[in-house]
Scaffold this active site. Structure first.
Site, PDB file in Angstrom:
ATOM      1  N   GLY A  40       0.796  -1.230   0.000  1.00  0.00           N
ATOM      2  CA  GLY A  40       0.000   0.000   0.000  1.00  0.00           C
ATOM      3  C   GLY A  40       0.825   1.275   0.000  1.00  0.00           C
ATOM      4  O   GLY A  40       2.010   1.285  -0.362  1.00  0.00           O
ATOM      5  N   GLY A 144      -7.531   2.367   1.875  1.00  0.00           N
ATOM      6  CA  GLY A 144      -6.594   3.452   2.146  1.00  0.00           C
ATOM      7  C   GLY A 144      -7.015   4.833   1.696  1.00  0.00           C
ATOM      8  O   GLY A 144      -8.206   5.182   1.693  1.00  0.00           O
ATOM      9  N   VAL A 237      -3.820  29.993   0.535  1.00  0.00           N
ATOM     10  CA  VAL A 237      -3.407  29.905  -0.872  1.00  0.00           C
ATOM     11  C   VAL A 237      -4.614  30.143  -1.771  1.00  0.00           C
ATOM     12  O   VAL A 237      -5.692  29.604  -1.541  1.00  0.00           O
ATOM     13  CB  VAL A 237      -2.752  28.530  -1.161  1.00  0.00           C
ATOM     14  CG1 VAL A 237      -2.472  28.357  -2.647  1.00  0.00           C
ATOM     15  CG2 VAL A 237      -1.471  28.387  -0.358  1.00  0.00           C
ATOM     16  N   LEU A 319      -2.759   6.826  10.018  1.00  0.00           N
ATOM     17  CA  LEU A 319      -1.439   6.345  10.413  1.00  0.00           C
ATOM     18  C   LEU A 319      -1.347   4.844  10.196  1.00  0.00           C
ATOM     19  O   LEU A 319      -2.322   4.111  10.418  1.00  0.00           O
ATOM     20  CB  LEU A 319      -1.187   6.632  11.900  1.00  0.00           C
ATOM     21  CG  LEU A 319      -1.136   8.103  12.291  1.00  0.00           C
ATOM     22  CD1 LEU A 319      -1.056   8.254  13.807  1.00  0.00           C
ATOM     23  CD2 LEU A 319       0.061   8.790  11.626  1.00  0.00           C
ATOM     24  N   HIS A 444      21.767   5.169  32.077  1.00  0.00           N
ATOM     25  CA  HIS A 444      22.540   6.400  31.901  1.00  0.00           C
ATOM     26  C   HIS A 444      23.788   6.079  31.092  1.00  0.00           C
ATOM     27  O   HIS A 444      24.442   5.080  31.350  1.00  0.00           O
ATOM     28  CB  HIS A 444      22.955   6.950  33.265  1.00  0.00           C
ATOM     29  CG  HIS A 444      23.866   8.135  33.160  1.00  0.00           C
ATOM     30  ND1 HIS A 444      23.397   9.382  32.799  1.00  0.00           N
ATOM     31  CD2 HIS A 444      25.208   8.258  33.338  1.00  0.00           C
ATOM     32  CE1 HIS A 444      24.429  10.230  32.772  1.00  0.00           C
ATOM     33  NE2 HIS A 444      25.523   9.573  33.092  1.00  0.00           N
TER      34      HIS A 444
HETATM   35  P1  FAD Z   1      -3.003   2.118   2.211  1.00  0.00           P
HETATM   36  O1  FAD Z   1      -1.639   1.940   2.708  1.00  0.00           O
HETATM   37  O2  FAD Z   1      -3.319   3.371   1.467  1.00  0.00           O
HETATM   38  O3  FAD Z   1      -3.292   0.856   1.286  1.00  0.00           O
HETATM   39  C1  FAD Z   1      -4.457   0.711   0.567  1.00  0.00           C
HETATM   40  C2  FAD Z   1      -4.202  -0.230  -0.587  1.00  0.00           C
HETATM   41  O4  FAD Z   1      -5.440  -0.581  -1.183  1.00  0.00           O
HETATM   42  C3  FAD Z   1      -3.364   0.380  -1.707  1.00  0.00           C
HETATM   43  O5  FAD Z   1      -2.291  -0.467  -2.020  1.00  0.00           O
HETATM   44  C4  FAD Z   1      -4.347   0.478  -2.880  1.00  0.00           C
HETATM   45  O6  FAD Z   1      -3.725   0.291  -4.131  1.00  0.00           O
HETATM   46  C5  FAD Z   1      -5.288  -0.654  -2.574  1.00  0.00           C
HETATM   47  N1  FAD Z   1      -6.614  -0.506  -3.164  1.00  0.00           N
HETATM   48  C6  FAD Z   1      -7.439   0.559  -3.102  1.00  0.00           C
HETATM   49  N2  FAD Z   1      -8.617   0.300  -3.706  1.00  0.00           N
HETATM   50  C7  FAD Z   1      -8.521  -0.968  -4.160  1.00  0.00           C
HETATM   51  C8  FAD Z   1      -9.413  -1.816  -4.861  1.00  0.00           C
HETATM   52  N3  FAD Z   1     -10.657  -1.435  -5.173  1.00  0.00           N
HETATM   53  N4  FAD Z   1      -8.985  -3.060  -5.194  1.00  0.00           N
HETATM   54  C9  FAD Z   1      -7.743  -3.482  -4.873  1.00  0.00           C
HETATM   55  N5  FAD Z   1      -6.864  -2.726  -4.194  1.00  0.00           N
HETATM   56  C10 FAD Z   1      -7.256  -1.480  -3.835  1.00  0.00           C
HETATM   57  N6  FAD Z   1       2.013   6.733   8.571  1.00  0.00           N
HETATM   58  C11 FAD Z   1       2.718   6.401   9.674  1.00  0.00           C
HETATM   59  O7  FAD Z   1       2.157   5.826  10.619  1.00  0.00           O
HETATM   60  N7  FAD Z   1       4.056   6.683   9.775  1.00  0.00           N
HETATM   61  C12 FAD Z   1       4.716   7.324   8.786  1.00  0.00           C
HETATM   62  O8  FAD Z   1       5.915   7.565   8.909  1.00  0.00           O
HETATM   63  C13 FAD Z   1       3.998   7.697   7.623  1.00  0.00           C
HETATM   64  N8  FAD Z   1       4.618   8.337   6.621  1.00  0.00           N
HETATM   65  C14 FAD Z   1       3.914   8.657   5.490  1.00  0.00           C
HETATM   66  C15 FAD Z   1       4.573   9.335   4.469  1.00  0.00           C
HETATM   67  C16 FAD Z   1       3.899   9.692   3.324  1.00  0.00           C
HETATM   68  C17 FAD Z   1       4.622  10.426   2.228  1.00  0.00           C
HETATM   69  C18 FAD Z   1       2.531   9.325   3.177  1.00  0.00           C
HETATM   70  C19 FAD Z   1       1.787   9.645   1.921  1.00  0.00           C
HETATM   71  C20 FAD Z   1       1.865   8.650   4.182  1.00  0.00           C
HETATM   72  C21 FAD Z   1       2.554   8.321   5.360  1.00  0.00           C
HETATM   73  N9  FAD Z   1       1.923   7.679   6.415  1.00  0.00           N
HETATM   74  C22 FAD Z   1       2.626   7.365   7.547  1.00  0.00           C
HETATM   75  C23 FAD Z   1       0.500   7.309   6.361  1.00  0.00           C
HETATM   76  C24 FAD Z   1       0.362   5.813   6.025  1.00  0.00           C
HETATM   77  O9  FAD Z   1       1.002   5.549   4.792  1.00  0.00           O
HETATM   78  C25 FAD Z   1      -1.102   5.422   5.964  1.00  0.00           C
HETATM   79  O10 FAD Z   1      -1.757   5.798   7.150  1.00  0.00           O
HETATM   80  C26 FAD Z   1      -1.250   3.924   5.760  1.00  0.00           C
HETATM   81  O11 FAD Z   1      -0.612   3.497   4.582  1.00  0.00           O
HETATM   82  C27 FAD Z   1      -2.733   3.527   5.724  1.00  0.00           C
HETATM   83  O12 FAD Z   1      -2.826   2.162   5.552  1.00  0.00           O
HETATM   84  P2  FAD Z   1      -4.088   1.491   4.858  1.00  0.00           P
HETATM   85  O13 FAD Z   1      -3.822   0.031   4.903  1.00  0.00           O
HETATM   86  O14 FAD Z   1      -5.325   2.009   5.458  1.00  0.00           O
HETATM   87  O15 FAD Z   1      -4.097   2.009   3.352  1.00  0.00           O
HETATM   88  P1  NAD Z   2      -1.740  16.934   7.436  1.00  0.00           P
HETATM   89  O1  NAD Z   2      -3.155  16.875   7.773  1.00  0.00           O
HETATM   90  O2  NAD Z   2      -0.725  16.417   8.369  1.00  0.00           O
HETATM   91  O3  NAD Z   2      -1.311  18.437   7.122  1.00  0.00           O
HETATM   92  C1  NAD Z   2      -1.961  19.224   6.195  1.00  0.00           C
HETATM   93  C2  NAD Z   2      -1.647  20.675   6.515  1.00  0.00           C
HETATM   94  O4  NAD Z   2      -2.106  21.455   5.448  1.00  0.00           O
HETATM   95  C3  NAD Z   2      -2.330  21.165   7.789  1.00  0.00           C
HETATM   96  O5  NAD Z   2      -1.386  21.817   8.597  1.00  0.00           O
HETATM   97  C4  NAD Z   2      -3.403  22.095   7.259  1.00  0.00           C
HETATM   98  O6  NAD Z   2      -3.698  23.143   8.145  1.00  0.00           O
HETATM   99  C5  NAD Z   2      -2.742  22.607   5.982  1.00  0.00           C
HETATM  100  N1  NAD Z   2      -3.669  23.090   4.971  1.00  0.00           N
HETATM  101  C6  NAD Z   2      -4.879  22.575   4.641  1.00  0.00           C
HETATM  102  N2  NAD Z   2      -5.435  23.310   3.659  1.00  0.00           N
HETATM  103  C7  NAD Z   2      -4.556  24.311   3.371  1.00  0.00           C
HETATM  104  C8  NAD Z   2      -4.560  25.394   2.454  1.00  0.00           C
HETATM  105  N3  NAD Z   2      -5.579  25.594   1.634  1.00  0.00           N
HETATM  106  N4  NAD Z   2      -3.488  26.205   2.429  1.00  0.00           N
HETATM  107  C9  NAD Z   2      -2.432  26.003   3.251  1.00  0.00           C
HETATM  108  N5  NAD Z   2      -2.387  25.005   4.149  1.00  0.00           N
HETATM  109  C10 NAD Z   2      -3.432  24.160   4.199  1.00  0.00           C
HETATM  110  O7  NAD Z   2      -1.644  16.209   5.992  1.00  0.00           O
HETATM  111  P2  NAD Z   2      -0.388  15.742   5.161  1.00  0.00           P
HETATM  112  O8  NAD Z   2       0.870  16.345   5.660  1.00  0.00           O
HETATM  113  O9  NAD Z   2      -0.770  15.944   3.732  1.00  0.00           O
HETATM  114  O10 NAD Z   2      -0.372  14.196   5.463  1.00  0.00           O
HETATM  115  C11 NAD Z   2      -1.499  13.379   5.135  1.00  0.00           C
HETATM  116  C12 NAD Z   2      -1.646  12.260   6.100  1.00  0.00           C
HETATM  117  O11 NAD Z   2      -0.581  11.347   5.997  1.00  0.00           O
HETATM  118  C13 NAD Z   2      -1.692  12.759   7.519  1.00  0.00           C
HETATM  119  O12 NAD Z   2      -2.966  12.471   8.044  1.00  0.00           O
HETATM  120  C14 NAD Z   2      -0.661  12.004   8.257  1.00  0.00           C
HETATM  121  O13 NAD Z   2      -1.195  11.380   9.389  1.00  0.00           O
HETATM  122  C15 NAD Z   2      -0.153  10.950   7.281  1.00  0.00           C
HETATM  123  N6  NAD Z   2       1.303  10.975   7.358  1.00  0.00           N
HETATM  124  C16 NAD Z   2       1.884  10.566   8.507  1.00  0.00           C
HETATM  125  C17 NAD Z   2       3.251  10.641   8.657  1.00  0.00           C
HETATM  126  C18 NAD Z   2       3.873  10.210   9.938  1.00  0.00           C
HETATM  127  O14 NAD Z   2       3.196   9.548  10.707  1.00  0.00           O
HETATM  128  N7  NAD Z   2       5.123  10.545  10.193  1.00  0.00           N
HETATM  129  C19 NAD Z   2       4.035  11.147   7.632  1.00  0.00           C
HETATM  130  C20 NAD Z   2       3.413  11.570   6.480  1.00  0.00           C
HETATM  131  C21 NAD Z   2       2.040  11.481   6.359  1.00  0.00           C
END
Ligand code: FAD
Ligand code: NAD
Length: 466
Positions: A40, A144, A237, A319, A444
């Site tokens: 995913g 997702g 924005v 998450l 420590h």
């Molecule tokens: P997803 O990981 O989105 O998986 C869903 C899967 O379903 C996908 O592979 C998709 O292709 C598949 N799918 C969808 N529809 C269908 C369908 N109809 N048939 C078959 N397959 C389908 N979270 C953290 O906790 N720690 C982090 O450090 C972190 N870093 C992140 C960094 C970035 C840049 C991003 C974008 C996200 C990050 N997240 C992080 C968030 C995290 O990736 C998501 O919360 C997590 O992947 C959600 O898991 P999920 O299983 O719900 O869905």
């Molecule tokens: P986010 O919700 O963390 O942040 C989005 C930010 O954009 C907020 O601060 C919001 O106020 C701002 N925003 C919204 N509309 C705006 C606008 N029109 N102009 C300017 N600012 C605006 O979302 P993200 O950073 O896109 O991440 C998406 C999701 O992925 C999050 O829910 C996060 O939990 C998950 N994620 C988690 C991790 C991690 O756990 N380390 C890392 C990456 C992503």
């Protein structure tokens, strides 16, 4: 047609963990994934690749800015080879997604590649490489999320990009403008700032990380400013336009003035939206709410009683570890067990350096709920371990109930906080008081001593080292 006890749609951390737990509990299990690699968002274009680039860029920053302090001299120029850095990231991703293939085989889970869509509440049609139809008694939706966008922005995915493209750029931007000072904006902003890009963060709210404790936002903002990032808070924005290789962002500030920013790349990181496109949820009687989420009850059951949903596609924090807990929860529910998730104790981490981590209530939430609390805060700079490594920024803050001393929230920013937060989660799961934490031994010299010291400060204001 093959028939299963459980079919999982989506193979992210929610879906693949649910499938493993179902198989462990003796259910015949299938998983359907539309892409050719499992894992995913998290493994392919989220958690893992972003952490690979954060690590690589951190090494570069250490080598260029901090090695000298440690008496390490590197003759000649230290250069970034972005192509190699991105290739390494991809190798880490490939290895990790390959690991999920192995786990599916090990647990005898059938994997179908293709888009899954409901024919009815027990039949799923698969379109793609493994086209066909399967039947399942129970189905778990784990589809997702995808990046959100603002209605007036046209993402060309070359210069006006989402996190997915930002993880595979071919050059270091000269000036990366980031819309949204949330987790993605800050993590990827820090990557490219370290690699030499000018970075401007444009945030709508009056602080970065607006849902975290304000103390953490303030401290991380200082770190970004020290790194010469432009932090434009309270900017709404209005437009994002591309002209050749230039991108122009216009935003309205608090005074109502329109401010213009020009750069060569613009990352749009304003949140993510639940993904149910092509799922045909209606055919199974599964309700989607007006926020686009699959509606679930406290058992994570949808409006169709044999269909459950987990992870980013339902309410709550987006998450990976939240999705995983929900995957296990549904599998155990299906096996007749009585699992439990305390959503208040799902930690949140931002993997910048210093790392930011939190669990439980923020000061803002406690005030809003009229709960009287005590604060114990301890700065990393007072720790021997932090001075030894040179990581002196940040603090640990413990919020405890004023009367009972029970820990209600822990908020930290500093070196290795992503790992330190596990101690706070454990303590809070066992409903520890601040005094409990202050009375057990912490090795420590470690960064973890800051947790003990903050607990001492919260208990009766008697930290030992400040
Ligand atoms: P997803 O990981 O989105 O998986 C869903 C899967 O379903 C996908 O592979 C998709 O292709 C598949 N799918 C969808 N529809 C269908 C369908 N109809 N048939 C078959 N397959 C389908 N979270 C953290 O906790 N720690 C982090 O450090 C972190 N870093 C992140 C960094 C970035 C840049 C991003 C974008 C996200 C990050 N997240 C992080 C968030 C995290 O990736 C998501 O919360 C997590 O992947 C959600 O898991 P999920 O299983 O719900 O869905
Ligand atoms: P986010 O919700 O963390 O942040 C989005 C930010 O954009 C907020 O601060 C919001 O106020 C701002 N925003 C919204 N509309 C705006 C606008 N029109 N102009 C300017 N600012 C605006 O979302 P993200 O950073 O896109 O991440 C998406 C999701 O992925 C999050 O829910 C996060 O939990 C998950 N994620 C988690 C991790 C991690 O756990 N380390 C890392 C990456 C992503």
């Amino acid at each position: 047609m093959k028939s299963y006890d459980v079919a999982v749609i989506g193979s992210g951390p929610g879906g693949y963990v649910a499938a493993i737990r179902c198989a462990q509990l003796g259910m015949t299990t299938a998983i359907i994934e539309k892409y050719s690699t499992l894992g995913g968002t998290c493994l392919n274009v989220g958690c893992i690749p972003s952490k690979a680039l954060l690590s690589s860029s951190h090494h570069y920053e250490e080598a260029t800015k901090h090695f000298e302090d440690h008496g390490i001299e590197i003759p000649g120029e230290i250069k970034v080879n972005l192509e190699k850095m991105i290739a390494r990231k991809q190798a880490v991703v490939d290895q990790t997604t390959g690991g999920i293939d192995f786990l599916m085989k090990k647990n005898k889970i059938d994997v179908y590649e293709g888009l899954g869509s409901f024919k009815d509440a027990t039949h799923i049609k698969i379109d793609g490489k493994d086209a066909g139809e399967i039947e399942a008694k129970n189905i778990i939706i784990a589809t997702g999320s995808k990046p959100s966008n603002l209605p007036f922005i046209e993402l060309d995915k070359e210069r006006i990009i989402t996190s997915t493209e930002a993880l595979k750029l071919k050059e270091v931007p000269k000036h990366l403008m980031i819309i949204g000072g949330g987790v993605i904006g800050l993590e990827l902003g820090q990557v490219y700032r370290r690699l030499g890009a000018e970075v401007t963060v444009i945030e709508y709210m009056d602080r970065i990380l607006p849902t975290m404790d304000a103390g953490l936002s303030k401290e991380l903002n200082k770190v970004f400013k020290k790194a010469k990032c432009k932090m434009m808070m309270s900017h709404k924005v209005q437009s994002v336009k591309r002209k050749g290789d230039e991108v122009i962002v216009k935003a309205e500030n608090k005074k109502g003035e329109v401010v213009e920013f020009k750069g060569d790349y613009c990352l749009v990181s304003v949140g993510r939206r639940p993904y149910t496109d092509g799922l045909n949820a209606e055919a199974a009687g599964v309700k989607i709410n007006d926020r686009g989420q699959v509606e679930v009850n406290e058992h994570l059951q949808t409006s169709a009683s044999n269909i459950y949903a987990i992870g980013d596609v339902i309410r709550g924090a987006m998450l990976a570890h939240k999705a995983e807990e929900e995957g296990v929860f549904v599998a155990e529910t299906l096996a007749g067990q009585k699992p439990h998730i305390d959503y208040n104790l799902i930690p949140g981490v931002v993997y910048t350096w210093p790392e930011v981590a939190a669990v439980g209530k923020t000061e803002e939430e406690l005030k809003a709920d009229n709960i009287e609390y005590k604060v114990g805060q301890f700065p990393f700079r007072a720790l021997g371990r932090a001075r030894a490594s040179g990581d002196i920024d940040g603090f640990v803050k413990i919020l405890a109930d004023k009367t009972t001393d029970e820990v209600l929230g822990v908020h930290m920013i500093g070196a290795r906080c992503a790992d330190l937060i596990a101690e706070a989660v454990t303590a809070m799961e066992f409903r520890a008081s601040a005094e409990d934490i202050s009375r057990y031994s912490h090795a420590h010299p470690t960064f973890a001593e800051a947790v003990k010291e903050a607990a001492l400060a919260a208990t009766d204001n008697r930290p030992l080292h400040v």
